[in-house]
Design a protein around this motif. Structure first.
Motif, short mmCIF file in Angstrom:
data_model
loop_
_atom_site.label_atom_id
_atom_site.label_comp_id
_atom_site.label_asym_id
_atom_site.label_seq_id
_atom_site.Cartn_x
_atom_site.Cartn_y
_atom_site.Cartn_z
N LEU A 124 0.83 -1.20 0.00
CA LEU A 124 0.00 0.00 0.00
C LEU A 124 0.87 1.26 0.00
O LEU A 124 0.63 2.19 -0.78
N LEU A 125 1.87 1.28 0.87
CA LEU A 125 2.75 2.45 0.94
C LEU A 125 3.54 2.64 -0.35
O LEU A 125 3.77 3.77 -0.78
N ASP A 126 3.94 1.54 -0.98
CA ASP A 126 4.63 1.64 -2.28
C ASP A 126 3.72 2.27 -3.33
O ASP A 126 4.19 3.03 -4.18
N ARG A 127 2.43 1.94 -3.28
CA ARG A 127 1.50 2.53 -4.25
C ARG A 127 1.23 4.01 -3.95
O ARG A 127 1.16 4.83 -4.85
N LEU A 128 1.05 4.34 -2.67
CA LEU A 128 0.72 5.71 -2.28
C LEU A 128 1.90 6.66 -2.42
O LEU A 128 1.74 7.79 -2.89
N ILE A 129 3.06 6.22 -1.96
CA ILE A 129 4.26 7.06 -1.95
C ILE A 129 5.42 6.22 -2.47
O ILE A 129 6.16 5.59 -1.70
#
Length: 138
Positions: free
Chosen positions: A66-71
């Motif tokens: 999720l964090l890779d996708r968001l930021i």
């Protein structure tokens, strides 16, 4: 209101490594001898965060994804340009999640849910030594 302060250090590999710190925080609660109150866990640094989650391989993977996708790690970041750096993503991720959590203490135990753990997430792009400050109040 008495305050018991403790701290611990840990080595991390960075790159969104997630470390379960629940037992260390519970040990500080036990050492403080607090039956009812609250425990605060705060991590020093602008590229690291503390939150709660179900700490299991699927949950760890999903949060990291999720964090890779968001930021994304690679991006058009002003911080990296201005400072000739590579970790703007780490600063942004840590800012969103935050450096601390406060957990109620009941009957001398952290009042976490059955599948809820306190975790430290190191977003920097290289290994680091991290210091977590704990305060337990009654």
């Amino acid at each position: 209101m008495p305050v018991h302060t403790a701290e611990f250090r840990l080595s991390t590999s960075g790159d969104a490594e997630i470390v379960d710190i629940t037992d260390r925080v519970q040990a500080a609660v036990a050492e403080a001898g607090v039956g009812e109150g609250q425990a605060t866990a705060f991590v020093r640094g602008s590229t690291v965060a503390i939150t709660t989650m179900e700490y299991e391989p699927g949950g760890v993977h999903d949060l990291q994804a999720l964090l890779d996708r968001l930021i994304p790690v690679r991006g058009d970041y002003e911080h990296n340009r201005l400072n000739h750096d590579t970790n703007s993503h780490a600063h942004q991720r840590a800012s969103i999640i935050g450096p601390s959590e406060v957990v109620p203490v009941q009957d001398g135990r952290l009042a976490l849910g059955t599948w809820q753990q306190l975790v430290l997430i190191d977003f920097d792009d290289h290994p680091r030594e991290r210091t977590v400050l704990l305060q337990v109040t009654s």
